[in-house]
Design a protein around this motif. Structure first.
Motif, short mmCIF file in Angstrom:
data_model
loop_
_atom_site.label_atom_id
_atom_site.label_comp_id
_atom_site.label_asym_id
_atom_site.label_seq_id
_atom_site.Cartn_x
_atom_site.Cartn_y
_atom_site.Cartn_z
N ALA A 242 0.83 -1.21 0.00
CA ALA A 242 0.00 0.00 0.00
C ALA A 242 0.86 1.26 0.00
CB ALA A 242 -0.91 0.01 1.22
N VAL A 243 0.25 2.33 -0.43
CA VAL A 243 0.95 3.60 -0.49
C VAL A 243 1.13 4.18 0.91
CG1 VAL A 243 0.16 4.13 -2.81
CG2 VAL A 243 -1.26 4.75 -0.87
N ALA A 244 1.73 5.36 0.99
CA ALA A 244 2.04 5.97 2.28
C ALA A 244 0.79 6.08 3.15
CB ALA A 244 2.65 7.35 2.06
N LEU A 245 1.02 6.05 4.46
CA LEU A 245 -0.05 5.99 5.44
C LEU A 245 -1.10 7.09 5.27
CD1 LEU A 245 -1.20 4.86 8.11
CD2 LEU A 245 0.38 6.36 9.32
N ASP A 246 -0.68 8.31 4.95
CA ASP A 246 -1.63 9.42 4.94
C ASP A 246 -2.58 9.38 3.75
OD1 ASP A 246 0.39 9.90 3.19
OD2 ASP A 246 0.72 11.98 3.76
N SER A 247 -2.38 8.49 2.80
CA SER A 247 -3.30 8.41 1.68
C SER A 247 -4.08 7.09 1.66
CB SER A 247 -2.55 8.58 0.35
OG SER A 247 -1.56 7.60 0.21
N VAL A 248 -3.95 6.28 2.68
CA VAL A 248 -4.74 5.06 2.78
C VAL A 248 -6.15 5.42 3.23
CG1 VAL A 248 -5.03 2.90 4.06
CG2 VAL A 248 -2.77 3.57 3.23
N PRO A 249 -7.19 4.92 2.56
CA PRO A 249 -8.56 5.26 2.97
C PRO A 249 -8.99 4.43 4.19
CG PRO A 249 -8.61 3.79 1.08
CD PRO A 249 -7.16 4.10 1.35
N PHE A 250 -8.86 5.00 5.36
CA PHE A 250 -9.26 4.30 6.58
C PHE A 250 -10.77 4.40 6.78
CE2 PHE A 250 -4.79 5.35 7.51
CZ PHE A 250 -4.33 4.07 7.76
N TYR A 251 -11.31 3.42 7.47
CA TYR A 251 -12.75 3.40 7.71
C TYR A 251 -13.15 4.48 8.71
CZ TYR A 251 -17.34 1.88 9.20
OH TYR A 251 -18.68 1.84 9.49
N ALA A 252 -14.19 5.22 8.39
CA ALA A 252 -14.74 6.23 9.30
C ALA A 252 -16.21 6.43 8.96
CB ALA A 252 -13.98 7.55 9.18
N GLY A 253 -16.96 5.31 8.96
CA GLY A 253 -18.31 5.37 8.43
C GLY A 253 -19.43 5.19 9.42
N MET A 254 -19.15 5.26 10.73
CA MET A 254 -20.22 5.09 11.71
C MET A 254 -21.11 6.33 11.73
SD MET A 254 -19.72 2.05 13.08
CE MET A 254 -20.26 1.88 14.76
N SER A 255 -22.40 6.10 11.74
CA SER A 255 -23.37 7.19 11.82
C SER A 255 -24.14 7.03 13.13
CB SER A 255 -24.33 7.13 10.63
OG SER A 255 -25.34 8.11 10.75
N TYR A 256 -23.95 7.98 14.02
CA TYR A 256 -24.51 7.85 15.37
C TYR A 256 -25.87 8.52 15.50
CZ TYR A 256 -20.06 5.97 16.87
OH TYR A 256 -18.94 5.17 17.02
N GLN A 257 -26.73 7.89 16.33
CA GLN A 257 -28.04 8.47 16.61
C GLN A 257 -27.89 9.83 17.27
OE1 GLN A 257 -31.02 6.98 15.82
NE2 GLN A 257 -31.99 8.90 16.40
N SER A 258 -26.95 9.90 18.22
CA SER A 258 -26.61 11.17 18.85
C SER A 258 -25.20 11.53 18.41
CB SER A 258 -26.67 11.05 20.38
OG SER A 258 -27.97 10.70 20.79
N PRO A 259 -24.98 12.78 18.01
CA PRO A 259 -23.64 13.15 17.55
C PRO A 259 -22.59 12.90 18.63
CG PRO A 259 -25.24 14.87 17.06
CD PRO A 259 -25.93 13.89 17.96
N ALA A 260 -21.42 12.49 18.20
CA ALA A 260 -20.33 12.31 19.15
C ALA A 260 -20.01 13.63 19.84
CB ALA A 260 -19.09 11.79 18.42
N ALA A 261 -19.57 13.52 21.09
CA ALA A 261 -19.23 14.74 21.84
C ALA A 261 -18.15 15.52 21.12
CB ALA A 261 -18.77 14.37 23.25
N ASN A 262 -18.29 16.82 21.10
CA ASN A 262 -17.32 17.68 20.43
C ASN A 262 -16.14 17.94 21.34
OD1 ASN A 262 -15.99 19.62 18.98
ND2 ASN A 262 -17.35 21.28 19.59
N ILE A 263 -14.98 17.44 20.95
CA ILE A 263 -13.79 17.75 21.73
C ILE A 263 -12.91 18.75 20.99
CG2 ILE A 263 -13.78 15.53 22.93
CD1 ILE A 263 -11.36 14.79 21.13
N GLY A 264 -13.50 19.51 20.13
CA GLY A 264 -12.76 20.56 19.45
C GLY A 264 -12.27 20.17 18.07
N GLY A 265 -12.58 18.98 17.61
CA GLY A 265 -12.13 18.54 16.29
C GLY A 265 -11.66 17.11 16.35
N ASN A 266 -11.57 16.47 15.21
CA ASN A 266 -11.17 15.07 15.16
C ASN A 266 -9.66 14.93 15.20
OD1 ASN A 266 -13.85 14.50 14.83
ND2 ASN A 266 -13.72 14.23 12.62
#
Length: 385
Positions: A84-108
């Motif tokens: 695989a190519v360099a780490l920063d261009s690998v498409p990692f999974y981030a597809g969870m859709s929550y009933q209640s939005p995740a708590a905001n800690i200022g950014g991901n």
């Protein structure tokens, strides 16, 4: 009317002002004392929780022979693409859709890479070695997907489906995953509610299955579950990168004031990797983030030294300068185990780096390190200063 009858029964304005002034002075003297006592109590609370996490980590190490990593890739089909190519261009999974939005800690938290960081292939190989060590009967491959997985796949995030993209875990997520086990969710349609973490399954060939199938029926593969090593409070488990695996925020704040416990592993004494915790400036609400050069355990390309690289804050703590001096690498605190860091009362981690535990002189040498003085860690008794 006699003089006694004319005697007043109230206070004059001057007397009232004097009394109010005295009360104000007393309040002014007491408030700092009260806030200081509250602050010390909060410091003790965080320190106590770090000690409990340390006990859980000791139990994990006693069972599995090492402490959890602080950066890892999880592939639910068991297969890693070593080309695989360099780490920063690998498409990692981030597809969870929550009933209640995740708590905001200022950014991901973000995957931050740069000169000196590991490639995806190197981190994948490291991840395979870790998972085989901890779960020796599971199947992982450096090539195509593994075959013969009990249940068909490893449901690391407990969402009930095979996720095609790999899941990237940072230190705070590794802490919750390895000590807590598979996340549990209430699933309604395509939305999820994170309920907590529920240990690992008893089948050694696939311990990464939730106890229940998405339709609510018992999953025979996921039964006979082990107890988590640490009792994580569900309301403080936060998944703000939406990969289904949460991190754990400390007890000093929630919502915008929430801050994860930062976790760094020394990989059994092989060396700390400051790139393991990749909070960006937005995620920790700190202005003017800096990158400090650190000695790391893997080769660095295009750098000043083969052992020095820059990493975003926060960083693990060293007892020496946080740079290699000649051929001598930096010396880290807790060189055989791990570091856990709370952002403290001001909710700011600071840069990390050199810390002196001697108690003489400046414990946090360098400029702009006031943010770290209230940090609570497992390398010191109480706050850093």
């Amino acid at each position: 009317m006699t003089p006694a009858e004319r005697r007043r029964t109230g206070f004059t304005l001057v007397e009232l002002l004097v009394v109010i002034t005295i009360i104000g002075v007393l309040i002014g003297l007491l408030i700092p004392v009260i806030w200081s006592a509250v602050g010390r109590a909060n410091d003790a609370r965080v320190g106590g929780e770090i000690n409990t996490l340390a006990q859980a980590l000791a139990s994990f190490q006693n069972k599995f022979g090492d402490y959890p990593p602080s950066r890892i890739i999880l592939a639910e089909d068991g297969g890693y693409d070593s080309a695989a190519v360099a780490l920063d261009s690998v498409p990692f999974y981030a597809g969870m859709s929550y009933q209640s939005p995740a708590a905001n800690i200022g950014g991901n938290p973000q995957v931050v890479t740069g000169v000196g960081d590991q490639t995806y292939a190197a981190l994948a190989q490291k991840s395979i070695s870790v998972m085989r060590k901890f779960f020796s009967k599971t199947q992982f491959s450096t090539g195509p997907a593994a075959s013969g997985i009990v249940g068909g796949y490893y449901d690391f995030n407990g969402n009930g489906v095979l996720d095609a993209n790999p899941i990237y875990l940072e230190g705070h997520e590794c802490l919750a995953f390895f000590l807590g086990g598979i996340p549990t969710h209430t699933i309604v349609g395509s939305t999820y509610t994170l309920e907590g973490v529920g240990g690992f399954g008893g089948n050694p060939r696939n311990p990464f299955r939730p106890a229940y199938l998405p339709d609510g029926t018992l999953d025979p593969v996921g039964q006979n579950r082990s107890e988590p090593f640490f009792e994580f409070r569900a309301e403080r488990l936060v998944d703000d990168d939406f990969d289904g695996i949460p991190g754990y925020i400390d007890p000093l704040g929630e919502g915008p004031a929430g801050r994860y416990f930062a976790y760094f592993s020394s990989y059994g004494g092989q060396g700390y990797d400051p790139n393991d915790v990749n909070f960006n400036a937005g995620a920790i609400s700190e202005p003017n983030p800096v990158a400090l050069p650190f000695s790391v355990s893997f080769p660095v390309l295009n750098g000043v030294s083969a052992r020095v690289t820059g990493s975003p804050l926060p960083n693990p703590y060293t007892s020496s300068l946080p740079v290699a001096t000649g051929d001598k690498p930096a010396t880290f605190h807790q060189p055989q185990s791990y570091q856990i860091i709370s952002a403290g009362r001001d909710r700011l981690f600071g840069t990390g780096g050199q810390y002196s535990s001697s108690g003489t002189g400046d414990r946090l040498p360098g400029d702009g390190r006031t943010r770290e003085r209230d940090n609570v860690t497992n390398i010191s008794n109480g706050t850093l200063d």
